[in-house]
Scaffold this motif. Structure first.
Motif, PDB file in Angstrom:
ATOM      1  N   SER A  21       0.840  -1.193   0.000  1.00 21.95           N
ATOM      2  CA  SER A  21       0.000   0.000   0.000  1.00 21.95           C
ATOM      3  C   SER A  21       0.873   1.240   0.000  1.00 21.95           C
ATOM      4  CB  SER A  21      -0.902   0.026   1.234  1.00 21.95           C
ATOM      5  OG  SER A  21      -1.746  -1.104   1.287  1.00 21.95           O
ATOM      6  N   VAL A  23       0.197   5.342   0.653  1.00 23.21           N
ATOM      7  CA  VAL A  23      -0.708   6.450   0.954  1.00 23.21           C
ATOM      8  C   VAL A  23      -0.008   7.759   0.629  1.00 23.21           C
ATOM      9  CG1 VAL A  23      -2.087   7.589   2.712  1.00 23.21           C
ATOM     10  CG2 VAL A  23      -1.780   5.111   2.788  1.00 23.21           C
ATOM     11  N   SER A  27      -4.765  14.648  -2.633  1.00 20.45           N
ATOM     12  CA  SER A  27      -5.494  13.862  -3.626  1.00 20.45           C
ATOM     13  C   SER A  27      -4.573  13.267  -4.675  1.00 20.45           C
ATOM     14  CB  SER A  27      -6.524  14.755  -4.320  1.00 20.45           C
ATOM     15  OG  SER A  27      -7.127  14.061  -5.396  1.00 20.45           O
ATOM     16  N   ASP A  72      -7.452   3.608  -4.736  1.00 22.39           N
ATOM     17  CA  ASP A  72      -8.643   4.062  -4.034  1.00 22.39           C
ATOM     18  C   ASP A  72      -8.492   5.576  -3.870  1.00 22.39           C
ATOM     19  OD1 ASP A  72     -10.621   4.810  -2.194  1.00 22.39           O
ATOM     20  OD2 ASP A  72     -10.518   2.889  -1.143  1.00 22.39           O
ATOM     21  N   GLY A  74     -10.491   7.773  -2.817  1.00 21.85           N
ATOM     22  CA  GLY A  74     -11.030   8.295  -1.573  1.00 21.85           C
ATOM     23  C   GLY A  74     -10.053   8.180  -0.422  1.00 21.85           C
ATOM     24  N   LYS A  75      -9.155   7.209  -0.511  1.00 20.50           N
ATOM     25  CA  LYS A  75      -8.150   6.996   0.543  1.00 20.50           C
ATOM     26  C   LYS A  75      -6.773   7.496   0.112  1.00 20.50           C
ATOM     27  CE  LYS A  75     -10.445   2.971   2.581  1.00 20.50           C
ATOM     28  NZ  LYS A  75     -10.305   1.536   2.964  1.00 20.50           N
ATOM     29  N   ASN A  76      -6.696   8.112  -1.058  1.00 17.68           N
ATOM     30  CA  ASN A  76      -5.401   8.593  -1.568  1.00 17.68           C
ATOM     31  C   ASN A  76      -4.358   7.484  -1.564  1.00 17.68           C
ATOM     32  OD1 ASN A  76      -6.464  11.209  -1.853  1.00 17.68           O
ATOM     33  ND2 ASN A  76      -5.940  11.732   0.247  1.00 17.68           N
ATOM     34  N   THR A  77      -4.769   6.299  -1.962  1.00 17.70           N
ATOM     35  CA  THR A  77      -3.921   5.115  -1.826  1.00 17.70           C
ATOM     36  C   THR A  77      -3.841   4.342  -3.138  1.00 17.70           C
ATOM     37  OG1 THR A  77      -4.491   4.928   0.522  1.00 17.70           O
ATOM     38  CG2 THR A  77      -3.573   2.981  -0.540  1.00 17.70           C
ATOM     39  N   TYR A  79      -2.346   0.574  -4.532  1.00 17.47           N
ATOM     40  CA  TYR A  79      -1.978  -0.755  -4.052  1.00 17.47           C
ATOM     41  C   TYR A  79      -1.217  -1.517  -5.142  1.00 17.47           C
ATOM     42  CZ  TYR A  79      -5.747   0.315  -0.772  1.00 17.47           C
ATOM     43  OH  TYR A  79      -6.554   0.916   0.158  1.00 17.47           O
TER      44      TYR A  79
END
Length: 115
Positions: A21, A23, A27, A72, A74-77, A79
């Motif tokens: 992951s 992060v 944005s 994602d 929304g999670k600024n992530t 993978y």
């Protein structure tokens, strides 16, 4: 400025799976590119997979069909799902982001695949 924090590395046996992951601060939809690179001992850093602003996904041939990049917003992530891992996948994996012409890197996370 973009800060990137990776997690999810570790030691796994050949054939196993891991998910990394990354992060980002802020944005990720504003970024021109975001993805993963890796560097094995004695080798140059190489692209593993990344998203680009044109909506394209680039995946290295050596991992195609085994690794999957996803995001994602929304999670600024972002993978990196890694399946069927091989000893040659052993490396430090770095998250990378491109904002206009500036490159940003995470601190790296070690992935070790034992045979």
């Amino acid at each position: 400025q973009v800060q990137l924090v990776e997690s999810g590395g570790g030691l796994v046996q050949a054939g196993g799976s891991l998910r990394l992951s990354c992060v980002a601060s802020g944005s990720i939809s504003r970024l021109n590119a975001m993805g993963w690179y890796r560097q094995a001992p004695g080798k140059q850093r190489e692209l593993v997979a990344r998203f680009t602003s044109g909506g394209r996904t680039e995946v290295a041939g050596s991992v195609a069909g085994r690794f999957t990049i996803s995001r994602d917003n929304g999670k600024n992530t972002v993978y990196l799902g890694m399946n069927s891992l091989k000893p040659e996948d052993t490396a430090v994996y770095y998250c990378n982001a491109l904002l206009y012409s500036a490159w940003f890197w995470g601190q790296g996370t070690q992935v070790t695949v034992s045979s």
